[in-house]
Design a protein around this motif. Sequence first.
Motif, PDB file in Angstrom:
ATOM      1  N   VAL A  18     -26.299 -28.174  26.785  1.00 37.07           N
ATOM      2  CA  VAL A  18     -25.892 -29.500  27.262  1.00 37.07           C
ATOM      3  C   VAL A  18     -24.376 -29.548  27.406  1.00 37.07           C
ATOM      4  O   VAL A  18     -23.847 -30.100  28.367  1.00 37.07           O
ATOM      5  N   ASP A  19     -23.652 -28.943  26.421  1.00 31.27           N
ATOM      6  CA  ASP A  19     -22.188 -28.895  26.510  1.00 31.27           C
ATOM      7  C   ASP A  19     -21.750 -28.129  27.760  1.00 31.27           C
ATOM      8  O   ASP A  19     -20.806 -28.530  28.462  1.00 31.27           O
ATOM      9  N   GLU A  20     -22.421 -26.993  28.037  1.00 31.41           N
ATOM     10  CA  GLU A  20     -22.107 -26.208  29.237  1.00 31.41           C
ATOM     11  C   GLU A  20     -22.379 -27.027  30.493  1.00 31.41           C
ATOM     12  O   GLU A  20     -21.554 -27.067  31.421  1.00 31.41           O
ATOM     13  N   GLU A  21     -23.558 -27.668  30.479  1.00 32.54           N
ATOM     14  CA  GLU A  21     -23.913 -28.491  31.645  1.00 32.54           C
ATOM     15  C   GLU A  21     -22.929 -29.639  31.782  1.00 32.54           C
ATOM     16  O   GLU A  21     -22.494 -29.976  32.896  1.00 32.54           O
ATOM     17  N   ASN A  22     -22.545 -30.230  30.657  1.00 36.15           N
ATOM     18  CA  ASN A  22     -21.586 -31.317  30.647  1.00 36.15           C
ATOM     19  C   ASN A  22     -20.239 -30.841  31.199  1.00 36.15           C
ATOM     20  O   ASN A  22     -19.597 -31.537  31.990  1.00 36.15           O
ATOM     21  N   ALA A  23     -19.794 -29.638  30.775  1.00 34.06           N
ATOM     22  CA  ALA A  23     -18.535 -29.065  31.269  1.00 34.06           C
ATOM     23  C   ALA A  23     -18.620 -28.840  32.772  1.00 34.06           C
ATOM     24  O   ALA A  23     -17.670 -29.134  33.514  1.00 34.06           O
ATOM     25  N   CYS A  24     -19.766 -28.315  33.242  1.00 35.27           N
ATOM     26  CA  CYS A  24     -19.963 -28.101  34.689  1.00 35.27           C
ATOM     27  C   CYS A  24     -19.914 -29.427  35.428  1.00 35.27           C
ATOM     28  O   CYS A  24     -19.281 -29.555  36.494  1.00 35.27           O
ATOM     29  N   LEU A  25     -20.611 -30.437  34.857  1.00 32.79           N
ATOM     30  CA  LEU A  25     -20.636 -31.756  35.506  1.00 32.79           C
ATOM     31  C   LEU A  25     -19.238 -32.380  35.519  1.00 32.79           C
ATOM     32  O   LEU A  25     -18.836 -32.996  36.517  1.00 32.79           O
ATOM     33  N   LYS A  26     -18.476 -32.202  34.396  1.00 31.05           N
ATOM     34  CA  LYS A  26     -17.110 -32.717  34.357  1.00 31.05           C
ATOM     35  C   LYS A  26     -16.257 -32.026  35.418  1.00 31.05           C
ATOM     36  O   LYS A  26     -15.459 -32.665  36.110  1.00 31.05           O
ATOM     37  N   ASN A  27     -16.424 -30.690  35.521  1.00 32.00           N
ATOM     38  CA  ASN A  27     -15.684 -29.916  36.514  1.00 32.00           C
ATOM     39  C   ASN A  27     -16.058 -30.392  37.927  1.00 32.00           C
ATOM     40  O   ASN A  27     -15.184 -30.599  38.779  1.00 32.00           O
ATOM     41  N   GLU A  28     -17.355 -30.551  38.164  1.00 30.23           N
ATOM     42  CA  GLU A  28     -17.843 -31.026  39.468  1.00 30.23           C
ATOM     43  C   GLU A  28     -17.312 -32.435  39.738  1.00 30.23           C
ATOM     44  O   GLU A  28     -16.867 -32.748  40.847  1.00 30.23           O
ATOM     45  N   PHE A  29     -17.337 -33.290  38.675  1.00 27.26           N
ATOM     46  CA  PHE A  29     -16.830 -34.653  38.820  1.00 27.26           C
ATOM     47  C   PHE A  29     -15.336 -34.624  39.149  1.00 27.26           C
ATOM     48  O   PHE A  29     -14.854 -35.367  40.020  1.00 27.26           O
ATOM     49  N   SER A  30     -14.595 -33.740  38.472  1.00 25.57           N
ATOM     50  CA  SER A  30     -13.165 -33.607  38.717  1.00 25.57           C
ATOM     51  C   SER A  30     -12.913 -33.167  40.167  1.00 25.57           C
ATOM     52  O   SER A  30     -12.045 -33.710  40.854  1.00 25.57           O
ATOM     53  N   ASN A  31     -13.702 -32.169  40.620  1.00 24.51           N
ATOM     54  CA  ASN A  31     -13.580 -31.705  42.021  1.00 24.51           C
ATOM     55  C   ASN A  31     -13.909 -32.821  43.002  1.00 24.51           C
ATOM     56  O   ASN A  31     -13.197 -33.020  43.991  1.00 24.51           O
ATOM     57  N   LEU A  32     -15.014 -33.529  42.732  1.00 27.08           N
ATOM     58  CA  LEU A  32     -15.418 -34.637  43.618  1.00 27.08           C
ATOM     59  C   LEU A  32     -14.376 -35.748  43.606  1.00 27.08           C
ATOM     60  O   LEU A  32     -14.078 -36.346  44.638  1.00 27.08           O
ATOM     61  N   ARG A  34     -11.165 -35.363  43.032  1.00 21.92           N
ATOM     62  CA  ARG A  34     -10.023 -34.864  43.802  1.00 21.92           C
ATOM     63  C   ARG A  34     -10.307 -34.990  45.302  1.00 21.92           C
ATOM     64  O   ARG A  34      -9.462 -35.443  46.073  1.00 21.92           O
ATOM     65  N   LYS A  35     -11.532 -34.588  45.703  1.00 19.08           N
ATOM     66  CA  LYS A  35     -11.915 -34.706  47.111  1.00 19.08           C
ATOM     67  C   LYS A  35     -11.908 -36.170  47.550  1.00 19.08           C
ATOM     68  O   LYS A  35     -11.468 -36.497  48.656  1.00 19.08           O
ATOM     69  N   PHE A  36     -12.386 -37.047  46.645  1.00 15.31           N
ATOM     70  CA  PHE A  36     -12.403 -38.476  46.956  1.00 15.31           C
ATOM     71  C   PHE A  36     -10.975 -38.991  47.177  1.00 15.31           C
ATOM     72  O   PHE A  36     -10.699 -39.716  48.130  1.00 15.31           O
ATOM     73  N   LYS A  37     -10.051 -38.587  46.268  1.00 19.83           N
ATOM     74  CA  LYS A  37      -8.661 -38.999  46.408  1.00 19.83           C
ATOM     75  C   LYS A  37      -8.070 -38.459  47.709  1.00 19.83           C
ATOM     76  O   LYS A  37      -7.346 -39.152  48.418  1.00 19.83           O
ATOM     77  N   ASP A  38      -8.377 -37.176  48.023  1.00 17.03           N
ATOM     78  CA  ASP A  38      -7.882 -36.573  49.268  1.00 17.03           C
ATOM     79  C   ASP A  38      -8.410 -37.342  50.485  1.00 17.03           C
ATOM     80  O   ASP A  38      -7.660 -37.655  51.415  1.00 17.03           O
ATOM     81  N   LYS A  39      -9.721 -37.623  50.462  1.00 22.21           N
ATOM     82  CA  LYS A  39     -10.329 -38.353  51.587  1.00 22.21           C
ATOM     83  C   LYS A  39      -9.777 -39.781  51.670  1.00 22.21           C
ATOM     84  O   LYS A  39      -9.558 -40.301  52.764  1.00 22.21           O
ATOM     85  N   SER A  40      -9.547 -40.390  50.491  1.00 18.65           N
ATOM     86  CA  SER A  40      -8.971 -41.740  50.486  1.00 18.65           C
ATOM     87  C   SER A  40      -7.580 -41.724  51.109  1.00 18.65           C
ATOM     88  O   SER A  40      -7.233 -42.596  51.914  1.00 18.65           O
ATOM     89  N   GLN A  41      -6.772 -40.720  50.765  1.00 16.42           N
ATOM     90  CA  GLN A  41      -5.425 -40.602  51.348  1.00 16.42           C
ATOM     91  C   GLN A  41      -5.526 -40.333  52.842  1.00 16.42           C
ATOM     92  O   GLN A  41      -4.776 -40.899  53.638  1.00 16.42           O
TER      93      GLN A  41
END
Length: 149
Positions: A18-32, A34-41
């Motif tokens: 679950v911690d690994e999955e959580n880390a992956c999800l956090k990483n994915e959330f962080s990437n998304l 960042r992409k959201f901020k880029d698209k917003s800009q």
Amino acid sequence: LTGQQQEINSLMQRKSAVDEENACLKNEFSNLNRKFKDKSQELKDTEECAQKKEEQNRLVIKNLEEENKGLNICCADLLSDLEKLRKREAQWIKEESGNDVRIKNLETDLAETREQIKSLHSMCSNLSSQVAVKQEEHFRKDCDVVRAK
């Protein structure tokens, strides 16, 4: 105890997964995120660009409308000038027609005057001949008078 130990190990493995999955999800959330901020800009930049274009278009339209007003005024002036020229042309045509009639009348009068001049020349010639004959007669009579004296 071993059952509990196995359950703890199993829970630890699950927690680790679950911690690994959580880390992956956090990483994915962080990437998304960042992409959201880029698209917003990008959206913000696009909207600013669109506003600038829209403002430029408004200015172009305003300038074109002003130019159109000027051209309409110029057109109206040209149409007015054209109408004045057409009236002047009609007047000139009327005057020219009157002048043509006058010229024809003058040509007719000239032809009549030439005929009268020819007739008067003929009369002059006849009268000159008669004068010459009368002078001759007068000269003879003078000679007869002188002889008679």
